[in-house]
Motif scaffolding. Structure first.
Motif, PDB file in Angstrom:
ATOM      1  N   LEU A  24      76.037  27.580  15.637  1.00 15.60           N
ATOM      2  CA  LEU A  24      75.319  26.497  16.306  1.00 15.60           C
ATOM      3  C   LEU A  24      76.176  25.971  17.449  1.00 15.60           C
ATOM      4  O   LEU A  24      77.357  25.660  17.254  1.00 15.60           O
ATOM      5  CB  LEU A  24      75.019  25.379  15.316  1.00 15.60           C
ATOM      6  CG  LEU A  24      74.202  24.197  15.851  1.00 15.60           C
ATOM      7  CD1 LEU A  24      72.750  24.621  16.074  1.00 15.60           C
ATOM      8  CD2 LEU A  24      74.271  23.015  14.894  1.00 15.60           C
TER       9      LEU A  24
ATOM     10  N   PHE B  41      76.571  24.529   8.831  1.00 11.34           N
ATOM     11  CA  PHE B  41      76.587  25.342  10.038  1.00 11.34           C
ATOM     12  C   PHE B  41      78.010  25.706  10.451  1.00 11.34           C
ATOM     13  O   PHE B  41      78.953  24.931  10.232  1.00 11.34           O
ATOM     14  CB  PHE B  41      75.953  24.577  11.203  1.00 11.34           C
ATOM     15  CG  PHE B  41      74.454  24.514  11.203  1.00 11.34           C
ATOM     16  CD1 PHE B  41      73.705  25.606  11.580  1.00 11.34           C
ATOM     17  CD2 PHE B  41      73.798  23.344  10.836  1.00 11.34           C
ATOM     18  CE1 PHE B  41      72.322  25.546  11.607  1.00 11.34           C
ATOM     19  CE2 PHE B  41      72.425  23.271  10.853  1.00 11.34           C
ATOM     20  CZ  PHE B  41      71.679  24.379  11.239  1.00 11.34           C
TER      21      PHE B  41
ATOM     22  N   VAL C 248      72.368  29.633  18.043  1.00  8.14           N
ATOM     23  CA  VAL C 248      71.366  28.582  18.165  1.00  8.14           C
ATOM     24  C   VAL C 248      71.968  27.466  19.007  1.00  8.14           C
ATOM     25  O   VAL C 248      73.053  26.960  18.703  1.00  8.14           O
ATOM     26  CB  VAL C 248      70.948  28.028  16.789  1.00  8.14           C
ATOM     27  CG1 VAL C 248      69.944  26.886  16.960  1.00  8.14           C
ATOM     28  CG2 VAL C 248      70.361  29.139  15.918  1.00  8.14           C
TER      29      VAL C 248
ATOM     30  N   GLY D 223      74.563  33.824   9.312  1.00  8.02           N
ATOM     31  CA  GLY D 223      73.635  33.591  10.407  1.00  8.02           C
ATOM     32  C   GLY D 223      74.363  33.258  11.693  1.00  8.02           C
ATOM     33  O   GLY D 223      75.593  33.238  11.755  1.00  8.02           O
TER      34      GLY D 223
ATOM     35  N   TRP E 177      68.140  29.007  12.308  1.00  6.52           N
ATOM     36  CA  TRP E 177      69.263  29.727  11.689  1.00  6.52           C
ATOM     37  C   TRP E 177      68.752  30.695  10.641  1.00  6.52           C
ATOM     38  O   TRP E 177      69.194  31.855  10.578  1.00  6.52           O
ATOM     39  CB  TRP E 177      70.237  28.720  11.071  1.00  6.52           C
ATOM     40  CG  TRP E 177      71.458  29.371  10.483  1.00  6.52           C
ATOM     41  CD1 TRP E 177      72.651  29.556  11.111  1.00  6.52           C
ATOM     42  CD2 TRP E 177      71.602  29.932   9.182  1.00  6.52           C
ATOM     43  NE1 TRP E 177      73.538  30.201  10.264  1.00  6.52           N
ATOM     44  CE2 TRP E 177      72.905  30.439   9.081  1.00  6.52           C
ATOM     45  CE3 TRP E 177      70.743  30.063   8.086  1.00  6.52           C
ATOM     46  CZ2 TRP E 177      73.383  31.068   7.920  1.00  6.52           C
ATOM     47  CZ3 TRP E 177      71.207  30.673   6.932  1.00  6.52           C
ATOM     48  CH2 TRP E 177      72.523  31.178   6.842  1.00  6.52           C
TER      49      TRP E 177
ATOM     50  N   ARG F 154      68.143  24.429  11.643  1.00  4.20           N
ATOM     51  CA  ARG F 154      68.287  25.121  10.364  1.00  4.20           C
ATOM     52  C   ARG F 154      67.182  26.172  10.190  1.00  4.20           C
ATOM     53  O   ARG F 154      67.439  27.285   9.715  1.00  4.20           O
ATOM     54  CB  ARG F 154      68.249  24.128   9.206  1.00  4.20           C
ATOM     55  CG  ARG F 154      68.361  24.786   7.832  1.00  4.20           C
ATOM     56  CD  ARG F 154      68.717  23.773   6.759  1.00  4.20           C
ATOM     57  NE  ARG F 154      67.863  22.601   6.819  1.00  4.20           N
ATOM     58  CZ  ARG F 154      68.109  21.477   6.140  1.00  4.20           C
ATOM     59  NH1 ARG F 154      69.193  21.378   5.385  1.00  4.20           N
ATOM     60  NH2 ARG F 154      67.280  20.451   6.222  1.00  4.20           N
TER      61      ARG F 154
END
Length: 229
Positions: free
Chosen positions: A7, A28, A162, A4, A224, A221
């Motif tokens: 962050l 992350f 993100v 993904g 994500w 999350r």
């Protein structure tokens, strides 16, 4: 978590490192990209007996206040968020109320207890509140100023990611910095005010249920997982 978007943590230190550590523990891929730096201001504490309570809306107030804060130890502290409460206790203050839903809700609770004269130890830049008839005296003891984005910033926002917005001011600055790139970026905001300050056009926006790291990272999350699909 793999596959993904990364962050990006933008808050100033020492909060940045704390948030990044929690996020890494969740799995992350984290990039610490502070966009602000906090520093103390010169100030002098007034007579504690002139007030009913001390309001703290940021942990920076307790961390950066310096020795003058000892003159306010007689005042009961009303703190927004667990991190602020912990910082106040570390500074030798007595926390009597913790607000988990933001400054306005905490002020409402204080009004219901007929707390009428409030000293607000705050930052140079601050948001106004409805005092609910109380007399609030703001006293800046620190400032949080913008710093240039780290060198890796441009490359990170060029791809899906993100971002965390821990304040409305941070969200507004991120909005200015990312420009049209927001179309492929997602934002987790600490509050509705922060989400509003970020403006429109983001790929996704999620708002924390409470103004703390646990809640904002839960929303990160969720974003994500959407970005990993």
């Amino acid at each position: 978590m793999t596959g993904g978007p990364p962050l990006i943590v933008t808050r100033p230190e020492p909060g940045n490192a704390a948030t990044a550590g929690r996020a890494r523990a969740m799995g992350f891929e984290v990039h610490a990209m502070p966009l602000f730096a906090a520093h103390p201001l010169d100030w002098r504490a007034p007579a504690a007996e002139d007030f009913d309570a001390l309001l703290l809306t940021s942990a920076f107030a307790a961390r950066l206040a310096g020795p003058q804060i000892a003159r306010l130890q007689a005042l009961p502290v009303h703190a927004v968020g667990e991190a602020t409460a912990r910082a106040a206790e570390t500074a030798g203050l007595r926390v009597t109320m913790r607000g988990a839903a933001g400054a306005q809700q905490l002020l409402d609770a204080m009004a219901s207890r007929n707390i009428r004269s409030i000293l607000w130890l705050c930052g140079r830049e601050r948001t106004g509140f409805d005092a609910r008839g109380a007399a609030i005296t703001p006293l800046p003891c620190y400032a949080v100023d913008p710093v240039p984005p780290p060198a890796a910033w441009a490359g990170l926002i060029a791809a899906p990611a993100v971002l965390l917005a821990h304040s409305a001011r941070a969200a507004e600055r991120m909005s200015d910095l990312v420009g049209a790139a927001r179309a492929h970026l997602s934002l987790a905001a600490i509050s509705p005010a922060a989400a509003a300050a970020a403006g429109e056009g983001w790929r996704d926006v999620a708002v924390a249920e409470r103004p703390d790291d646990v809640a904002i990272l839960a929303q990160a999350r969720a974003l994500w997982h959407k970005g990993a699909k």
